[in-house]
Write an enzyme that holds these catalytic residues in place. Structure first.
Site, PDB file in Angstrom:
ATOM      1  N   ILE A 112       0.827  -1.201   0.000  1.00 34.57           N
ATOM      2  CA  ILE A 112       0.000   0.000   0.000  1.00 34.57           C
ATOM      3  C   ILE A 112       0.865   1.256   0.000  1.00 34.57           C
ATOM      4  O   ILE A 112       0.631   2.185  -0.776  1.00 34.57           O
ATOM      5  CB  ILE A 112      -0.961  -0.006   1.196  1.00 34.57           C
ATOM      6  N   GLU A 151     -14.621  -1.316  15.373  1.00 35.14           N
ATOM      7  CA  GLU A 151     -15.432  -1.030  14.190  1.00 35.14           C
ATOM      8  C   GLU A 151     -16.775  -1.750  14.280  1.00 35.14           C
ATOM      9  O   GLU A 151     -16.789  -2.979  14.460  1.00 35.14           O
ATOM     10  CB  GLU A 151     -14.675  -1.449  12.922  1.00 35.14           C
ATOM     11  N   HIS A 167     -14.075   2.022   6.750  1.00 36.57           N
ATOM     12  CA  HIS A 167     -13.171   0.966   6.276  1.00 36.57           C
ATOM     13  C   HIS A 167     -13.468   0.625   4.810  1.00 36.57           C
ATOM     14  O   HIS A 167     -13.755  -0.528   4.455  1.00 36.57           O
ATOM     15  CB  HIS A 167     -13.284  -0.284   7.153  1.00 36.57           C
ATOM     16  N   LEU A 168     -13.334   1.637   3.956  1.00 36.05           N
ATOM     17  CA  LEU A 168     -13.660   1.496   2.533  1.00 36.05           C
ATOM     18  C   LEU A 168     -12.461   1.172   1.660  1.00 36.05           C
ATOM     19  O   LEU A 168     -12.597   1.103   0.438  1.00 36.05           O
ATOM     20  CB  LEU A 168     -14.309   2.798   2.023  1.00 36.05           C
ATOM     21  N   ALA A 186     -10.750  -1.376   0.637  1.00 33.32           N
ATOM     22  CA  ALA A 186     -10.853  -2.438  -0.374  1.00 33.32           C
ATOM     23  C   ALA A 186     -12.251  -2.555  -0.952  1.00 33.32           C
ATOM     24  O   ALA A 186     -12.557  -3.523  -1.644  1.00 33.32           O
ATOM     25  CB  ALA A 186     -10.436  -3.773   0.234  1.00 33.32           C
TER      26      ALA A 186
END
Length: 324
Positions: free
Chosen positions: A155, A268, A286-287, A289
């Protein structure tokens, strides 16, 4: 898809959202399926499972390992295994990952950075209130800024390649900076691999891409946030455990930091936290992926693992060309 042998059908836990190709491939297996974690515990079904495929919201703890008498393998659909107890591998369970979501996470980082710099959230909210706050929302350009990347894995490297296009200066810290791929991409993107202290002291924008480990838990505490350049932005696309949210809230309220963007949280969903109410904060659920392209790529990666993991359990028939 699979063609069953004469053996007893195996039972697989499918936990999370997956491309339809994964479920189709497993059509001849018994599947226990759950897309969301609310009101569900894997531990209640894990004694029945021969294999597990899961995404990040689901966790396999020490108790799950003690209950998993039949379990042979786990496929983590995504990168990192911090949601899987080490006791599984200690007990001989095969654990594999599909770390192919780096580009989608890197794109989200760019979106979060630009949203903060250009006051997109505040601008949108002001329009909803019937205001035209153009002159009060003067932003900043990404060009000429110094970007600091903590964690130069897949990443972090993708972030550096994208940031290069904006004319930024890029610094990065990594625990193993001399691997060939990290050196190759750092040269390609013009990234300088330096100490963490150098990143924090010089970066206008710090991007966290570190994994969640006991060593990185609470990494951004009060002292480390104080060591950042005054007026810097902090972006977390790694793991929620990296940041002490109370310390971050205090740093933003004091003006020490100019803004923050979080895609991950220690718990979360995070519930009603002060950060969500602050005008200089952008948060997403938590977007990293969560793209159609990544769902398909992860699905293909999962199926590639299943080709090997299920070879002793099933006879492989002809597969559709897009899954080969």
């Amino acid at each position: 898809m699979l063609q069953r042998s004469q053996r007893q059908p195996i039972t697989i836990g499918l936990f999370g959202q997956f491309d339809a190709s994964v479920k189709e491939y497993l059509s001849s297996c018994q599947i226990i399926e759950r897309e969301t974690v609310e009101g569900f515990s894997i531990n209640s079904v894990i004694p029945e499972l021969d294999g597990i495929i899961l995404r990040s919201p689901f966790k396999l703890d020490d108790e799950a390992a003690s209950l998993a008498g039949r379990l042979k393998w786990i496929v983590r659909a995504g990168s990192g295994t911090d949601n899987i107890s080490p006791l599984f591998t200690a007990r001989g369970v095969i654990v594999r990952t599909t770390p192919i979501n780096a580009y989608s996470v890197a794109e989200l980082v760019i979106a979060l950075v630009l949203s903060l710099l250009r006051n997109i959230r505040v601008g949108h909210e002001s329009l909803r209130q019937g205001l035209w706050s153009k002159h009060a929302l003067v932003g900043r350009e990404l060009r000429t800024k110094t970007i600091g990347i903590l964690g130069y894995g897949r990443i972090g490297r993708e972030v550096s390649l994208l940031m290069r296009c904006f004319g930024t200066t890029i610094l990065a810290f990594d625990r193993t900076p001399t691997t060939l791929e990290k050196l190759r991409v750092s040269q390609l993107s013009g990234t300088r691999l330096v100490a963490m202290e150098t990143v924090l002291a010089n970066a206008d924008i710090v991007v966290c891409c570190l994994p969640g480990t006991p060593q990185t838990s609470g990494l951004f505490n009060k002292a480390r946030l104080q060591s950042m350049r005054p007026g810097a932005l902090l972006i977390n696309a790694g793991r929620g455990s990296l940041i002490d949210l109370e310390a971050l809230t205090a740093a933003l309220e004091s003006g020490r930091l100019a803004g923050a963007a979080l895609d991950v949280f220690p718990a979360e969903p995070p519930g009603r936290i002060r950060l969500l109410e602050m005008h200089n904060v952008v948060c997403t659920p938590h977007l990293g992926a969560q793209t159609l392209e990544t769902h398909k790529a992860i699905g293909a990666g999962v199926i590639n693992h299943l080709l090997d993991l299920l070879s002793d359990e099933v006879e492989i028939g002809v597969m559709a060309s897009d899954n080969r």
